[in-house]
Design a protein around this motif. Structure first.
Motif, PDB file in Angstrom:
ATOM      1  N   GLU A  72       1.366  17.380 -13.184  1.00  0.00           N
ATOM      2  CA  GLU A  72       1.818  16.400 -13.381  1.00  0.00           C
ATOM      3  C   GLU A  72       3.527  15.644 -13.647  1.00  0.00           C
ATOM      4  N   LEU A  73       4.329  17.333 -12.498  1.00  0.00           N
ATOM      5  CA  LEU A  73       5.267  16.364 -12.144  1.00  0.00           C
ATOM      6  C   LEU A  73       5.351  15.526 -11.458  1.00  0.00           C
ATOM      7  N   LEU A  74       4.154  15.400 -10.751  1.00  0.00           N
ATOM      8  CA  LEU A  74       3.755  14.678  -9.564  1.00  0.00           C
ATOM      9  C   LEU A  74       3.450  13.620  -9.874  1.00  0.00           C
ATOM     10  N   HIS A  75       2.811  13.280 -10.947  1.00  0.00           N
ATOM     11  CA  HIS A  75       1.428  12.565 -10.979  1.00  0.00           C
ATOM     12  C   HIS A  75       3.174  11.260 -11.842  1.00  0.00           C
ATOM     13  N   ARG A  76       4.043  11.615 -12.677  1.00  0.00           N
ATOM     14  CA  ARG A  76       5.034  11.367 -13.016  1.00  0.00           C
ATOM     15  C   ARG A  76       5.865  10.883 -11.893  1.00  0.00           C
ATOM     16  N   ALA A  77       6.157  10.846 -11.104  1.00  0.00           N
ATOM     17  CA  ALA A  77       7.180  10.490 -10.068  1.00  0.00           C
ATOM     18  C   ALA A  77       6.727   9.884  -9.176  1.00  0.00           C
ATOM     19  N   SER A  78       5.016   9.545  -9.036  1.00  0.00           N
ATOM     20  CA  SER A  78       4.461   9.142  -8.431  1.00  0.00           C
ATOM     21  C   SER A  78       3.685   7.635  -8.940  1.00  0.00           C
ATOM     22  N   LEU A 143      -4.915  -3.060 -11.052  1.00  0.00           N
ATOM     23  CA  LEU A 143      -6.287  -3.137 -10.792  1.00  0.00           C
ATOM     24  C   LEU A 143      -7.425  -2.653 -10.147  1.00  0.00           C
ATOM     25  N   THR A 144      -8.449  -1.939 -10.229  1.00  0.00           N
ATOM     26  CA  THR A 144      -8.783  -1.795  -8.980  1.00  0.00           C
ATOM     27  C   THR A 144     -10.095  -2.147  -8.045  1.00  0.00           C
ATOM     28  N   ALA A 145      -9.923  -1.902  -7.055  1.00  0.00           N
ATOM     29  CA  ALA A 145     -11.248  -2.759  -6.418  1.00  0.00           C
ATOM     30  C   ALA A 145     -12.528  -3.349  -6.656  1.00  0.00           C
ATOM     31  N   ARG A 146     -12.503  -2.569  -7.152  1.00  0.00           N
ATOM     32  CA  ARG A 146     -14.046  -2.836  -8.539  1.00  0.00           C
ATOM     33  C   ARG A 146     -13.830  -3.408  -9.104  1.00  0.00           C
ATOM     34  N   ARG A 183      -0.913   3.119  -9.019  1.00  0.00           N
ATOM     35  CA  ARG A 183      -1.214   4.331  -9.040  1.00  0.00           C
ATOM     36  C   ARG A 183      -2.888   5.398  -8.449  1.00  0.00           C
ATOM     37  N   ARG A 184      -3.313   6.084  -8.545  1.00  0.00           N
ATOM     38  CA  ARG A 184      -4.713   6.567  -8.010  1.00  0.00           C
ATOM     39  C   ARG A 184      -5.355   6.732  -9.606  1.00  0.00           C
ATOM     40  N   ARG A 190      -7.297   3.863  -5.924  1.00  0.00           N
ATOM     41  CA  ARG A 190      -6.531   2.637  -5.617  1.00  0.00           C
ATOM     42  C   ARG A 190      -6.404   1.865  -6.906  1.00  0.00           C
ATOM     43  N   VAL A 191      -5.311   1.608  -7.990  1.00  0.00           N
ATOM     44  CA  VAL A 191      -5.099   1.392  -8.207  1.00  0.00           C
ATOM     45  C   VAL A 191      -3.913  -0.050  -8.061  1.00  0.00           C
ATOM     46  N   TYR A 192      -4.425  -1.077  -7.703  1.00  0.00           N
ATOM     47  CA  TYR A 192      -3.388  -2.284  -6.849  1.00  0.00           C
ATOM     48  C   TYR A 192      -1.975  -2.946  -8.099  1.00  0.00           C
ATOM     49  N   ASP A 193      -1.280  -3.262  -7.397  1.00  0.00           N
ATOM     50  CA  ASP A 193      -0.523  -3.670  -9.032  1.00  0.00           C
ATOM     51  C   ASP A 193       0.718  -4.662  -8.018  1.00  0.00           C
ATOM     52  N   VAL A 194       1.068  -5.450  -7.941  1.00  0.00           N
ATOM     53  CA  VAL A 194       2.572  -6.014  -6.949  1.00  0.00           C
ATOM     54  C   VAL A 194       3.748  -5.803  -7.292  1.00  0.00           C
ATOM     55  N   PRO A 195       4.075  -5.216  -6.437  1.00  0.00           N
ATOM     56  CA  PRO A 195       5.488  -4.517  -6.542  1.00  0.00           C
ATOM     57  C   PRO A 195       6.838  -4.571  -6.815  1.00  0.00           C
ATOM     58  N   GLU A 196       6.710  -5.911  -7.880  1.00  0.00           N
ATOM     59  CA  GLU A 196       7.822  -6.013  -9.172  1.00  0.00           C
ATOM     60  C   GLU A 196       7.432  -4.820  -9.884  1.00  0.00           C
ATOM     61  N   ARG A 197       6.175  -4.611 -10.429  1.00  0.00           N
ATOM     62  CA  ARG A 197       5.846  -3.945 -11.570  1.00  0.00           C
ATOM     63  C   ARG A 197       5.888  -2.808 -11.085  1.00  0.00           C
ATOM     64  N   VAL A 198       6.179  -2.345 -10.050  1.00  0.00           N
ATOM     65  CA  VAL A 198       5.798  -1.068  -9.349  1.00  0.00           C
ATOM     66  C   VAL A 198       7.277  -0.277  -9.198  1.00  0.00           C
TER      67      VAL A 198
END
Length: 406
Positions: A72-78, A143-146, A183-184, A190-198
């Protein structure tokens, strides 16, 4: 002045640069976010791979350097703000130190020529689709691709959009840096978003740097992470082109950050980072992912460690020499063995299909490997280690794994 190193000195420099001279807090204590941040800063990225027969590749470098830790430490960091890592094409697909965002803008700007075939073709031939997908992510992401594919307009006229093209449009935008991965998900999508929110504003809004500055920064980072390296190693770390890498090396030599070096028996020039530590001894113990930066440049691993290593995932089973998912075993300052591992999560067992010792392996290799396998099993939440049936180390390792058991 040229620095002259023996292979042993170069090997120890490399191990220190990669963090293998520090105690692993997860062996006897707790790993904290501070420990994780130090490894991120040192390495710069963790390569991602979808193979999950043991543990996905991006989790392993932290385990190898820190011992058992809470993933979870890696999940939180990413995947949670303020993010310490973002996903991009570094060595391969990787979780990258977010402070390198601006350094990778040079690669993002080459999407129209360097992105792989399908996404590049979609970017060229179907700009309307790319623009629509970008608006979908911006308006409804993450969002995911699907999730986007389900909303593809069915009446698309001559554009002929389809689901796979949506994914390729997303990958084109991802390469270009116009979308990123928030995130994944549980399916490793991949769950995609715009850079401004990431991407944190401090990195997203930082002053841009030109291509030459980006290459100097990345080559300097690679040199620091490797300790001592040939031009090929420096170029391979972040998969950069030869000419700008050579120019960056020349600039860094001129500034004194890189010191020309020779390594005994090597016929290639090398460079020592000015801050590289030269330890007198290394007392490491770790199992390494096939995608660990200590070994992913196979020629370097062979020259430094006298360890010839090839991953055999894509080799037909009948032609494999050592197995499907084989991990090198680091003990002291040598790679002394390799083990073919599988996590049987349903049975709660770490399966050791085979174990092989190198010719230079010390007498206590099996005992140390047994201890490391037990540590890994505990980290993976497995209850037992199943001894190997193949390999020249199998008998001795089996004895070490079963000694003291009823």
């Amino acid at each position: 002045m040229t620095q002259h190193l023996s292979v042993l000195q170069a090997r120890r420099v490399a191990l220190a640069a990669q963090g293998f001279t520090r105690p692993r807090p997860g062996v006897d204590g707790d790993v904290t976010a501070r420990h994780v941040a130090r490894v991120v800063e040192r390495l710069g990225f963790f390569q991602i791979d979808s193979v999950n027969v043991l543990q996905r590749a991006h989790y392993m470098p932290l385990y190898s350097r820190l011992g058992a830790y809470d993933v979870e430490l890696l999940h939180r960091a990413s995947s949670r703000p303020p993010r310490r890592l973002f996903e991009y094409w570094a060595h391969e697909a990787a979780l990258v130190d977010v402070r390198l965002w601006q350094a990778f803008r040079f690669r993002m700007d080459t999407a129209d020529t360097k992105a792989w075939g399908g996404p590049r073709r979609i970017g060229r031939d179907k700009p309307e689709l790319v623009e629509w997908v970008l608006h979908e992510v911006r308006d409804r992401g993450p969002l995911t691709a699907r999730e986007i594919e389900h909303d593809v307009p069915r009446e698309t006229g001559h554009w002929g959009w389809n689901w796979s093209e949506v994914k390729m449009a997303l990958e084109y935008l991802f390469f270009k840096g116009e979308v990123t991965a928030a995130r994944r998900n549980a399916a490793f999508e991949r769950v995609y978003d715009v850079p401004e929110r990431v991407i944190p504003p401090a990195q997203l809004d930082a002053p841009p740097i030109d291509d030459a500055q980006a290459h100097r920064l990345l080559v300097a980072h690679a040199a620091s992470a490797l300790g001592v390296a040939t031009p090929q190693c420096l170029r391979d770390y972040f998969r950069m082109d030869p000419a700008p890498t050579r120019a960056a090396i020349a600039d860094l030599v001129e500034s004194g950050e890189l010191l020309p070096a020779t390594i005994a028996g090597w016929n290639r020039p090398a460079y020592l980072h000015r801050d590289a530590v030269r330890p007198r001894a290394v007392r490491a113990r770790a199992l390494l992912s096939p995608f660990d930066p200590l070994v992913f440049e196979r020629t370097r691993a062979e020259r430094l460690f006298d360890f010839r290593y090839r991953i055999e995932i894509y080799v037909p089973e009948s032609q494999r020499v050592h197995g499907y998912y084989v991990l090198p075993f680091l003990l002291g300052d040598r790679l002394v063995a390799r083990v073919d591992l599988k996590a049987d999560r349903r049975a709660g067992v770490l399966v050791v299909h085979g174990a092989w010792a190198e010719s230079h392996a010390p007498d206590h290799t099996a005992a140390e490997l047994a201890a490391e396998l037990r540590l890994m099993a505990g980290w993976l939440g497995l209850d037992a280690v199943r001894p190997p049936v193949k390999g020249d180390l199998a008998g001795e390792l089996t004895t070490c794994l079963t000694s003291g058991l009823d």
